[in-house]
Scaffold this active site. Structure first.
Site, PDB file in Angstrom:
ATOM      1  N   ASP A 265       0.863  -1.168   0.000  1.00  0.00           N
ATOM      2  CA  ASP A 265       0.000   0.000   0.000  1.00  0.00           C
ATOM      3  C   ASP A 265       0.917   1.242   0.000  1.00  0.00           C
ATOM      4  O   ASP A 265       2.139   1.148   0.140  1.00  0.00           O
ATOM      5  CB  ASP A 265      -0.963  -0.017   1.193  1.00  0.00           C
ATOM      6  CG  ASP A 265      -2.194   0.823   0.916  1.00  0.00           C
ATOM      7  OD1 ASP A 265      -3.258   0.550   1.499  1.00  0.00           O
ATOM      8  OD2 ASP A 265      -2.097   1.757   0.087  1.00  0.00           O
TER       9      ASP A 265
HETATM   10  C1  GLC Z   1      -4.253   4.134  -0.260  1.00  0.00           C
HETATM   11  C2  GLC Z   1      -5.214   3.056   0.002  1.00  0.00           C
HETATM   12  C3  GLC Z   1      -5.285   2.045  -1.088  1.00  0.00           C
HETATM   13  C4  GLC Z   1      -5.111   2.747  -2.418  1.00  0.00           C
HETATM   14  C5  GLC Z   1      -3.710   3.315  -2.484  1.00  0.00           C
HETATM   15  C6  GLC Z   1      -3.425   4.039  -3.797  1.00  0.00           C
HETATM   16  O1  GLC Z   1      -3.756   4.744   0.841  1.00  0.00           O
HETATM   17  O2  GLC Z   1      -5.109   2.367   1.228  1.00  0.00           O
HETATM   18  O3  GLC Z   1      -6.532   1.357  -0.968  1.00  0.00           O
HETATM   19  O4  GLC Z   1      -5.321   1.821  -3.482  1.00  0.00           O
HETATM   20  O5  GLC Z   1      -3.499   4.221  -1.409  1.00  0.00           O
HETATM   21  O6  GLC Z   1      -4.224   5.180  -3.889  1.00  0.00           O
END
Ligand code: GLC
Length: 736
Positions: A265
């Site tokens: 993430d």
């Molecule tokens: C975030 C989220 C994730 C998302 C990623 C990219 O913080 O937790 O679900 O896909 O960043 O935006």
């Protein structure tokens, strides 16, 4: 630049091996980095990073021309010409916005969910996006958690089915199709169980519960070859997911044999140090690499430290090669080596009538009718001479879109006010008043106009709830009442004696028990997306009958949370026979004189609305439940029939639900578990026989030894319109 090549017939593994053998250590590490878009004026420094082969993927770029330029540099100005993954959060629509995933779950329709993902993929792919960070299949039982909005709710069976549907919609059965995009099952794992519903908070789930509940949807996604997964932010039993070797290597790669890409993430690898799990970025890179987190989103610990970790022998080259293989494999499957560019003839294939229709159909089927006193609904436009439309969300094309809207635009939205005005006869007077500036406004400055509108109308349609920013990532709440002075506004409108139809837009269940008696009907629309206004209007006026069923339990109060239907029985279950409400407790009651059961004294133990609940404009009755083969071996298929009667004057879509209970087992089992469901059209005044065939294997669970087993014994089975159904039959599983 718009060259297209014939599909390559060389076996994937050979193509990966051949390319991998040519790659330097730096080029391999370069494939592991995903970087945030730098905009369409590419700085020379980023172009140089691309030319050096130090970028494996970019996220959050959606300009087709810019994407083509990024791909051109990667393909034509680097030594090996490896194209880029282009990622974007296409969570419930790209340009055409569908209802939030929690709303889509309320359709209980794999077909509608797959169709929504298909439209989203077509639109996103037409701009050059080839990877979405969706579906989010975290089991979420805590509506304080803002990200419940992105989930398919509390049940792993429903979440598994809808997660598979969404993945199929994105990926089709041919990832190299120009409209296919790679899906990403997230967030692996347990994120929805964050303590106190506070985002990013610690998660503690014993392995048995992890396997029997939280891992189930991810295993389903793995089995249909979801292209990628994303590691969760949270620590799981003390070990952050993005550095959790047991979870990522032992379970995912060795036990499940998952071959797809695991992406971290956003910054979650660097955050291993913030968790207090590692001492510094180098240690974080080590922990993540040895957990086979293939790609690092945005942070640069791999870029900064992996080369030294490998030369120092802390990370084996074989481990690096495994990670790079996963990424190259995805790029080959996407056909990016043959077709890295977006052809100008196809982009952008954005919002159109067909896409709007798909979004509207999904929204119509996602709304849940929670209350309909005296059949206040459906409204009749023939009988209405005046209608008040009241509320801060009645005419807000932005708020109805919901959370995680990166590319949706409010000017495409049809609001409730717009749709109602278009729908009613010209002779009908429509009186609009916001009543409150926003959903959080805490004063009654604008009540007068709303009261006046209601006073001169036959009916008051109030559209209230949560602004979209009140749910989604990092948007958790401890108080789930209608925000601001919305309850006071309802009270003020009630005093006009004009009947009230309440439409709620929200990203989660709200604790609305205090307002039930103030309104006649309640339609829960979640955040319904671009076409929400038309969908809601068609339901309010009976063009369609509500078909939605709750994918999450609605608590009476926050104090009940977590509350979910598939709970365990405990050794002292509560019932209406032994529940002792606080106002009936005698003064100086002896310590053991009360119910001594698993309940709260100050709140009835039932939810406000149960999992699977949803009314329609008809009266539905279930009867004649028959188990055709009540004695089964573990290889058999259970055969069940039931009659469903539509006793009303509306054609309806009903979601018949089948629940099972394993009465005693090596670990305690839930008092009910959803094991099948069917959406059926019920003609007016009809009886329909519905058949369920459920493999006995569906009743398997992980026992104390982490073996997935079906134990012989007695089972209860129910079929009904929601999880409180008491229409029961029994069956037994016998040893083979
Ligand atoms: C975030 C989220 C994730 C998302 C990623 C990219 O913080 O937790 O679900 O896909 O960043 O935006």
């Amino acid at each position: 630049m718009n060259k297209t090549c014939k599909a390559n017939k060389t076996p994937l593994i050979n193509r990966i091996d051949t390319l991998l053998a040519k790659m330097s250590l730096q080029e391999k590490i370069g494939q592991l980095g995903q970087f945030q878009s730098v905009g369409n004026q590419l700085p020379e420094s980023f172009k140089q990073q691309l030319r050096s082969g130090h970028v494996g993927a970019v996220l959050n770029e959606v300009d087709a021309t810019t994407i083509n330029e990024l791909q051109r540099i990667a393909v034509e100005e680097t030594r090996l010409g490896i194209p880029l993954l282009i990622g974007r959060d296409v969570i419930h629509g790209f340009k055409t916005i569908f209802p939030i995933p929690l709303a889509q779950a309320a359709t209980w329709s794999e077909k509608l969910v797959e169709q929504g993902a298909r439209v989203s993929a077509i639109e996103a792919a037409s701009c050059g996006v080839n990877w979405t960070f969706s579906p989010m299949i975290d089991i979420s039982r805590d509506p304080r958690w803002g990200r419940m909005a992105e989930s398919f709710g509390e049940d792993h069976f429903l979440t598994s089915k809808l997660g598979i549907a969404m993945i199929k919609g994105y990926q089709t059965n041919n990832l190299s199709d120009k409209t296919a995009i790679a899906a990403c099952a997230k967030h692996f794992v347990g994120y929805g169980a964050a303590e106190s519903g506070r985002d990013y908070n610690s998660v503690n789930i014993c392995e048995n519960e992890l396997r029997n509940v939280y891992l189930e949807p991810f295993k389903a996604a793995c089995d249909i070859e979801v292209a990628s997964m994303m590691s969760a932010f949270n620590d799981l039993n003390g070990v952050p997911a993005s550095g959790n070797e047991w979870l990522m290597q032992h379970l995912l790669r060795e036990e499940w044999q998952y071959q797809g890409v695991m992406v971290s993430d956003w910054d979650s690898i660097r955050q291993l140090q913030v968790h207090g799990f590692t001492e510094n970025d180098k240690a974080s890179a080590l922990a993540a690499a040895n957990s086979c987190i293939d790609m690092e989103m945005v942070s640069t610990t791999y870029f900064d430290h992996l080369e030294s970790l490998i030369t120092e022998g802390h990370v084996k080259v074989e481990q690096l090669n495994k990670m790079v293989r996963h990424i190259l494999g995805l790029k080959f499957k996407l056909g990016l080596f043959e077709n890295p560019y977006i052809s100008s003839e196809t982009f952008p294939a954005l919002i159109n009538e067909q896409h709007r229709e798909a979004a509207k159909e999904c929204s119509i089927n996602s709304c849940v009718l929670l209350q309909n006193k005296n059949n206040c609904l459906p409204l009749s436009r023939e009988k209405l001479s005046s209608i008040a439309v009241i509320g801060p969300l009645a005419d807000d094309g932005y708020e109805q879109l919901g959370t995680w809207i990166f590319d949706g635009e409010e000017q495409h939205s049809i609001t409730c006010l717009q749709a109602i005005k278009s729908y009613v006869y010209d002779s009908t007077q429509v009186h609009f008043a916001k009543g409150l500036e926003t959903s959080r406004t805490n004063n009654n400055n604008d009540f007068e106009k709303a009261i006046s509108a209601a006073t001169k109308s036959n009916i008051a349609v109030m559209i209230l709830g949560e602004e979209s920013i009140l749910s989604g990532e990092a948007h958790c709440r401890t108080n789930l009442n209608l925000p601001g002075a919305q309850h006071e506004l309802i009270t003020a409108i009630k005093q006009t004696n004009t009947p009230i139809v309440l439409v709620i837009m929200a990203g989660r269940p709200l604790t609305i028990e205090p307002i039930l008696n103030d309104v006649d009907a309640i339609l829960y629309a979640w955040h319904p997306g671009t076409m929400g206004g038309e969908a809601i209007t068609e339901l309010l006026f009976g063009e369609r009958s509500p078909a939605g069923k709750l994918p999450v339990t609605f608590p009476r109060t926050v104090g009940q949370i977590p509350i979910y239907y598939n709970q365990k029985n405990t050794g002292k279950p509560v019932s209406d026979h032994n529940f002792m409400p606080i106002d009936k407790i005698p003064v100086r009651a002896a310590q053991t004189s009360l119910g001594m059961n698993s309940a709260h004294l100050d709140c009835h133990f039932s939810p406000l609305f149960p999992f699977g609940f949803g009314l329609s404009y008809s009266v539905i009755e279930y009867k004649n439940l028959i188990v055709k083969n009540p004695i089964l071996t573990q290889q058999d298929t259970l055969q069940v029939t039931v009659d469903i009667v539509n006793k009303g004057q509306h054609k309806v879509t009903e979601v018949a639900q089948l629940y099972v209970r394993d009465l005693h087992a090596n670990v305690t089992r839930p008092i009910k578990e959803l094991k099948s469901f069917k959406r059926i059209e019920l003609p007016i005044d009809s009886t329909t026989e519905v058949t369920f065939n459920v493999s006995v294997k569906e009743f398997s669970f992980y026992n104390q030894r982490m073996q997935k087993v079906v134990e012989p014994g007695l089972f209860h089975l129910w079929v009904g319109t929601d999880s409180t159904t008491d229409l029961r039959a029994d069956f037994s599983v016998i040893a083979n």
